[in-house]
Structure formats: structure tokens, C-alpha cells
Write a protein that holds these residues in place. Structure first.
Motif, PDB file in Angstrom:
ATOM      1  N   VAL A  19       0.842  -1.197   0.000  1.00  0.00           N
ATOM      2  CA  VAL A  19       0.000   0.000   0.000  1.00  0.00           C
ATOM      3  C   VAL A  19       0.875   1.244   0.000  1.00  0.00           C
ATOM      4  CG1 VAL A  19      -1.975  -1.074   1.155  1.00  0.00           C
ATOM      5  CG2 VAL A  19      -0.196   0.050   2.525  1.00  0.00           C
ATOM      6  N   GLU A  20       0.325   2.315  -0.576  1.00  0.00           N
ATOM      7  CA  GLU A  20       0.992   3.615  -0.573  1.00  0.00           C
ATOM      8  C   GLU A  20       0.048   4.646   0.025  1.00  0.00           C
ATOM      9  OE1 GLU A  20       4.099   3.476  -4.347  1.00  0.00           O
ATOM     10  OE2 GLU A  20       2.336   4.774  -4.418  1.00  0.00           O
ATOM     11  N   LEU A  21       0.552   5.403   0.962  1.00  0.00           N
ATOM     12  CA  LEU A  21      -0.216   6.460   1.601  1.00  0.00           C
ATOM     13  C   LEU A  21       0.456   7.791   1.271  1.00  0.00           C
ATOM     14  CD1 LEU A  21      -0.575   4.783   5.129  1.00  0.00           C
ATOM     15  CD2 LEU A  21      -1.920   4.373   3.063  1.00  0.00           C
ATOM     16  N   ARG A  22      -0.376   8.795   0.985  1.00  0.00           N
ATOM     17  CA  ARG A  22       0.176  10.065   0.509  1.00  0.00           C
ATOM     18  C   ARG A  22      -0.090  11.180   1.501  1.00  0.00           C
ATOM     19  NH1 ARG A  22       0.720  12.973  -4.820  1.00  0.00           N
ATOM     20  NH2 ARG A  22       0.173  15.149  -4.392  1.00  0.00           N
ATOM     21  N   ILE A  47       8.814   8.262  11.047  1.00  0.00           N
ATOM     22  CA  ILE A  47       9.910   8.823  10.270  1.00  0.00           C
ATOM     23  C   ILE A  47       9.700  10.322  10.134  1.00  0.00           C
ATOM     24  CG2 ILE A  47       8.694   8.401   8.097  1.00  0.00           C
ATOM     25  CD1 ILE A  47      11.397   7.851   6.757  1.00  0.00           C
ATOM     26  N   TYR A  48      10.805  11.087  10.003  1.00  0.00           N
ATOM     27  CA  TYR A  48      10.618  12.485   9.655  1.00  0.00           C
ATOM     28  C   TYR A  48      11.673  12.967   8.681  1.00  0.00           C
ATOM     29  CZ  TYR A  48      13.992  15.274  12.480  1.00  0.00           C
ATOM     30  OH  TYR A  48      15.100  15.880  13.002  1.00  0.00           O
ATOM     31  N   PHE A  49      11.273  13.964   7.907  1.00  0.00           N
ATOM     32  CA  PHE A  49      12.098  14.609   6.898  1.00  0.00           C
ATOM     33  C   PHE A  49      12.273  16.080   7.264  1.00  0.00           C
ATOM     34  CE2 PHE A  49      11.780  11.259   3.677  1.00  0.00           C
ATOM     35  CZ  PHE A  49      10.618  10.601   4.050  1.00  0.00           C
ATOM     36  N   GLN A  50      13.503  16.566   7.124  1.00  0.00           N
ATOM     37  CA  GLN A  50      13.779  17.986   7.349  1.00  0.00           C
ATOM     38  C   GLN A  50      14.577  18.499   6.159  1.00  0.00           C
ATOM     39  OE1 GLN A  50      13.110  20.653   9.485  1.00  0.00           O
ATOM     40  NE2 GLN A  50      14.329  21.679   7.920  1.00  0.00           N
ATOM     41  N   GLY A  51      13.926  19.282   5.326  1.00  0.00           N
ATOM     42  CA  GLY A  51      14.587  19.867   4.167  1.00  0.00           C
ATOM     43  C   GLY A  51      15.255  18.810   3.317  1.00  0.00           C
ATOM     44  N   ASN A  52      16.529  19.061   2.998  1.00  0.00           N
ATOM     45  CA  ASN A  52      17.283  18.126   2.174  1.00  0.00           C
ATOM     46  C   ASN A  52      18.132  17.160   2.984  1.00  0.00           C
ATOM     47  OD1 ASN A  52      16.365  19.264  -0.259  1.00  0.00           O
ATOM     48  ND2 ASN A  52      17.848  20.936  -0.053  1.00  0.00           N
ATOM     49  N   SER A  53      17.978  17.205   4.314  1.00  0.00           N
ATOM     50  CA  SER A  53      18.772  16.321   5.168  1.00  0.00           C
ATOM     51  C   SER A  53      18.285  14.884   5.046  1.00  0.00           C
ATOM     52  CB  SER A  53      18.675  16.767   6.629  1.00  0.00           C
ATOM     53  OG  SER A  53      19.098  18.101   6.786  1.00  0.00           O
ATOM     54  N   ALA A  54      19.161  13.945   5.407  1.00  0.00           N
ATOM     55  CA  ALA A  54      18.766  12.538   5.421  1.00  0.00           C
ATOM     56  C   ALA A  54      17.631  12.349   6.420  1.00  0.00           C
ATOM     57  CB  ALA A  54      19.957  11.667   5.810  1.00  0.00           C
ATOM     58  N   PRO A  55      16.601  11.587   6.059  1.00  0.00           N
ATOM     59  CA  PRO A  55      15.473  11.414   6.971  1.00  0.00           C
ATOM     60  C   PRO A  55      15.859  10.609   8.208  1.00  0.00           C
ATOM     61  CG  PRO A  55      15.247   9.968   5.070  1.00  0.00           C
ATOM     62  CD  PRO A  55      16.399  10.868   4.775  1.00  0.00           C
ATOM     63  N   SER A  66       8.746   2.027   4.268  1.00  0.00           N
ATOM     64  CA  SER A  66       9.672   3.000   3.698  1.00  0.00           C
ATOM     65  C   SER A  66       8.889   4.265   3.378  1.00  0.00           C
ATOM     66  CB  SER A  66      10.342   2.455   2.435  1.00  0.00           C
ATOM     67  OG  SER A  66       9.376   2.218   1.426  1.00  0.00           O
ATOM     68  N   ALA A  67       9.607   5.358   3.231  1.00  0.00           N
ATOM     69  CA  ALA A  67       8.960   6.618   2.890  1.00  0.00           C
ATOM     70  C   ALA A  67       9.912   7.455   2.071  1.00  0.00           C
ATOM     71  CB  ALA A  67       8.533   7.380   4.146  1.00  0.00           C
ATOM     72  N   GLU A  68       9.336   8.278   1.232  1.00  0.00           N
ATOM     73  CA  GLU A  68      10.127   9.233   0.478  1.00  0.00           C
ATOM     74  C   GLU A  68       9.392  10.562   0.432  1.00  0.00           C
ATOM     75  OE1 GLU A  68      10.683   7.605  -3.416  1.00  0.00           O
ATOM     76  OE2 GLU A  68       8.710   8.234  -4.100  1.00  0.00           O
ATOM     77  N   ARG A  69      10.186  11.582   0.170  1.00  0.00           N
ATOM     78  CA  ARG A  69       9.609  12.912   0.038  1.00  0.00           C
ATOM     79  C   ARG A  69      10.204  13.535  -1.219  1.00  0.00           C
ATOM     80  NH1 ARG A  69       9.805  18.065   4.263  1.00  0.00           N
ATOM     81  NH2 ARG A  69       8.068  19.176   3.297  1.00  0.00           N
ATOM     82  N   THR A  70       9.355  13.846  -2.164  1.00  0.00           N
ATOM     83  CA  THR A  70       9.808  14.338  -3.450  1.00  0.00           C
ATOM     84  C   THR A  70       9.719  15.861  -3.499  1.00  0.00           C
ATOM     85  OG1 THR A  70       7.580  13.997  -4.321  1.00  0.00           O
ATOM     86  CG2 THR A  70       9.173  12.243  -4.657  1.00  0.00           C
ATOM     87  N   GLY A  71      10.786  16.494  -3.982  1.00  0.00           N
ATOM     88  CA  GLY A  71      10.792  17.934  -4.164  1.00  0.00           C
ATOM     89  C   GLY A  71      10.573  18.718  -2.889  1.00  0.00           C
ATOM     90  N   GLY A  72      10.871  18.111  -1.765  1.00  0.00           N
ATOM     91  CA  GLY A  72      10.704  18.807  -0.501  1.00  0.00           C
ATOM     92  C   GLY A  72       9.263  19.062  -0.122  1.00  0.00           C
ATOM     93  N   SER A  73       8.324  18.358  -0.795  1.00  0.00           N
ATOM     94  CA  SER A  73       6.918  18.614  -0.499  1.00  0.00           C
ATOM     95  C   SER A  73       6.174  17.320  -0.198  1.00  0.00           C
ATOM     96  CB  SER A  73       6.271  19.364  -1.664  1.00  0.00           C
ATOM     97  OG  SER A  73       4.924  19.651  -1.381  1.00  0.00           O
ATOM     98  N   VAL A  74       5.534  16.759  -1.201  1.00  0.00           N
ATOM     99  CA  VAL A  74       4.695  15.578  -1.022  1.00  0.00           C
ATOM    100  C   VAL A  74       5.519  14.395  -0.528  1.00  0.00           C
ATOM    101  CG1 VAL A  74       3.293  13.889  -2.264  1.00  0.00           C
ATOM    102  CG2 VAL A  74       3.054  16.330  -2.757  1.00  0.00           C
ATOM    103  N   SER A  75       4.905  13.617   0.375  1.00  0.00           N
ATOM    104  CA  SER A  75       5.560  12.413   0.890  1.00  0.00           C
ATOM    105  C   SER A  75       4.657  11.200   0.680  1.00  0.00           C
ATOM    106  CB  SER A  75       5.882  12.572   2.372  1.00  0.00           C
ATOM    107  OG  SER A  75       6.460  11.383   2.905  1.00  0.00           O
ATOM    108  N   THR A  76       5.301  10.061   0.451  1.00  0.00           N
ATOM    109  CA  THR A  76       4.584   8.805   0.310  1.00  0.00           C
ATOM    110  C   THR A  76       5.159   7.795   1.296  1.00  0.00           C
ATOM    111  OG1 THR A  76       4.227   9.193  -2.047  1.00  0.00           O
ATOM    112  CG2 THR A  76       3.943   6.939  -1.264  1.00  0.00           C
ATOM    113  N   LEU A  77       4.289   7.185   2.074  1.00  0.00           N
ATOM    114  CA  LEU A  77       4.670   6.101   2.985  1.00  0.00           C
ATOM    115  C   LEU A  77       4.233   4.799   2.331  1.00  0.00           C
ATOM    116  CD1 LEU A  77       5.691   5.209   5.860  1.00  0.00           C
ATOM    117  CD2 LEU A  77       3.300   5.333   6.575  1.00  0.00           C
ATOM    118  N   THR A  78       5.171   3.885   2.152  1.00  0.00           N
ATOM    119  CA  THR A  78       4.878   2.612   1.508  1.00  0.00           C
ATOM    120  C   THR A  78       5.054   1.485   2.507  1.00  0.00           C
ATOM    121  OG1 THR A  78       5.656   3.449  -0.629  1.00  0.00           O
ATOM    122  CG2 THR A  78       5.500   1.056  -0.376  1.00  0.00           C
TER     123      THR A  78
END
Lengths: 116, 113
Positions: A19-22, A47-55, A66-78
Motif C-alpha cells: 500500500v501507498e499512503l500520501r 519517520i521524519y524529513f527535514q529539508g534536504n537532510s537525510a530522513p 519505507s517513505a520518500e519525500r519528493t521535491g521537498g513537499s509531497v511524501s509517500t509512505l509505503t
């Protein structure tokens, strides 16, 4: 202004499926957080993301998450190969930043995940 | 081990009956203590941030206070619309976990007319 938005609001999936959550954070917020809230439990940091730093992934319960954040905005938790114990409400929050003066985190409405 | 404990777990008040909710914490390096309100089926809604012992903040019928070991959320003359779960969370000064919040389990408040 627009708050934190999450999609879908509800997700029912079969055990073993991915599943992917947005999450769409508040515009201009550089910090983004994922938490999980299980029935009768407190909010659990994932998990947390701060700017361009490693999460900071220290709260992820297993390597299926797992999670990613694209372009410093939208995030997806998989979540891969979902298990019944993954059933919970997944909450996303954002704040102006994570360091310095502690800024309040604003939460989205959550995604209720049910694994059957 | 860092801990955030809220009491009571549940509280029932009659409209107009003032009371207090407690949040005790055993953490090192407190950077901030947060109070949130959560309605059923919704995400937590931010109420207050407290940074240092002795600080107080107010909003309508709510007043939050902070000591070195605990925080209180005082509710004066509550109304039924104040019914919700109130969550306490702390942010601590610890390297890579700088941003995360540690939550208590909440106090479920019911105010009846």
C-alpha cells in the motif's frame, strides 16, 4: 490556508499486498513527519524529513516500511507485504522546521488502514 | 527511558464543572511540551506549546501550565463541545531525533449537559 492533506482517507487491503499512503504538507513547511496510531495506543513516531537532510528513520517498525519525500513537499509512505498488525491510522504532520525553536506540528486527518 | 504519562485516562464532567488534566514527563533535555485536542476520526489539533517551567498559556476555557516534571491543562466551566481526547507530547534535545514528538496516551474528556 490549506492544512495538511492525506489520501486515501480509508484503505482496506488484503494481507500481503503493498500500500501507498500520501501526504501533502502545508506549503512552506520544511519538516514532515509520519506517525501511527493504533487502537488504544498512543501516537507512535515512524519517520521524519527535514529539508534536504537525510530522513530520521529510527521509528520505522520493520524494513517493510519505507517513505520518500519528493521535491521537498509531497511524501509517500509505503508498506510492503502488509500484515494485520499494520492496521492503524497513519497520521502525517508538518512544521516550519525541525531544529531550533520547537515549532508546533500540524496534523492531517489521517489514513485508516485495515489489513484483512 | 523517556516517558510521558497522562492522567486520568478518562474524565467525565458536568457542564460548568472545572477540572484539570495532568501530563507528567520523565525526559532529559525538554525542548518543548505540546497539548493537542483530538476529535474522533480526526487528526490531532494543536492547542499550546510550553517551553520552560513557570510558563502559562490560555485559550478560551483552557489554560496550560508547566513545571519541571509535569504540565496541567485546566478546563474552566467546560461545555459539551470541549468533549475530546486531549494529548500531551514532548520534544526533547537529542541529536538526530530532534524533531519527533513523544506522546502520552491521552485523556478522554466527556462533558455532559
Amino acid at each position: 490556508g490549506a492544512g495538511v492533506s492525506q489520501s486515501p482517507s480509508n484503505k482496506v487491503t488484503e494481507k500481503g499486498k503493498d500500500v501507498e499512503l500520501r501526504c501533502d504538507p502545508i506549503s512552506g513547511h520544511t519538516a514532515l513527519y509520519w506517525y501511527r496510531q493504533s487502537l488504544g495506543q498512543g501516537l507512535e513516531f515512524l519517520i521524519y524529513f527535514q529539508g534536504n537532510s537525510a530522513p530520521d528513520k529510527s521509528g520505522l517498525p520493520s524494513d517493510r516500511f519505507s517513505a520518500e519525500r519528493t521535491g521537498g513537499s509531497v511524501s509517500t509512505l509505503t508498506i510492503q507485504r502488509t500484515q494485520q498488525e499494520d492496521s492503524a491510522v497513519y497520521l502525517c504532520a508538518s512544521s516550519l522546521r525541525a531544529g531550533g525553536t520547537p515549532y508546533e506540528q500540524y496534523f492531517g486527518p489521517g489514513t485508516r488502514l485495515t489489513v484483512t | 527511558e523517556d516517558q510521558v504519562t497522562q492522567s486520568p485516562e478518562a474524565l467525565r464532567l458536568q457542564e460548568g464543572e472545572s477540572s484539570s488534566l495532568n501530563c507528567s514527563y520523565t525526559v532529559s533535555g525538554l525542548r518543548g511540551l505540546f497539548w493537542y485536542r483530538q476529535d474522533p476520526g480526526k487528526g490531532p489539533e494543536f492547542l499550546f506549546t510550553l517551553y520552560s517551567a513557570g510558563e502559562e498559556k490560555e485559550k478560551e476555557r483552557l489554560k496550560a501550565t508547566l513545571t519541571k516534571k509535569e504540565s496541567f491543562l485546566h478546563i474552566t466551566a467546560p461545555k459539551p463541545e470541549d468533549s475530546a481526547t486531549y494529548l500531551c507530547a514532548v520534544q526533547i534535545d537529542r541529536g538526530s531525533t530532534l524533531g519527533r514528538l513523544y506522546f502520552g496516551r491521552g485523556t478522554q474528556l466527556t462533558v455532559w449537559p
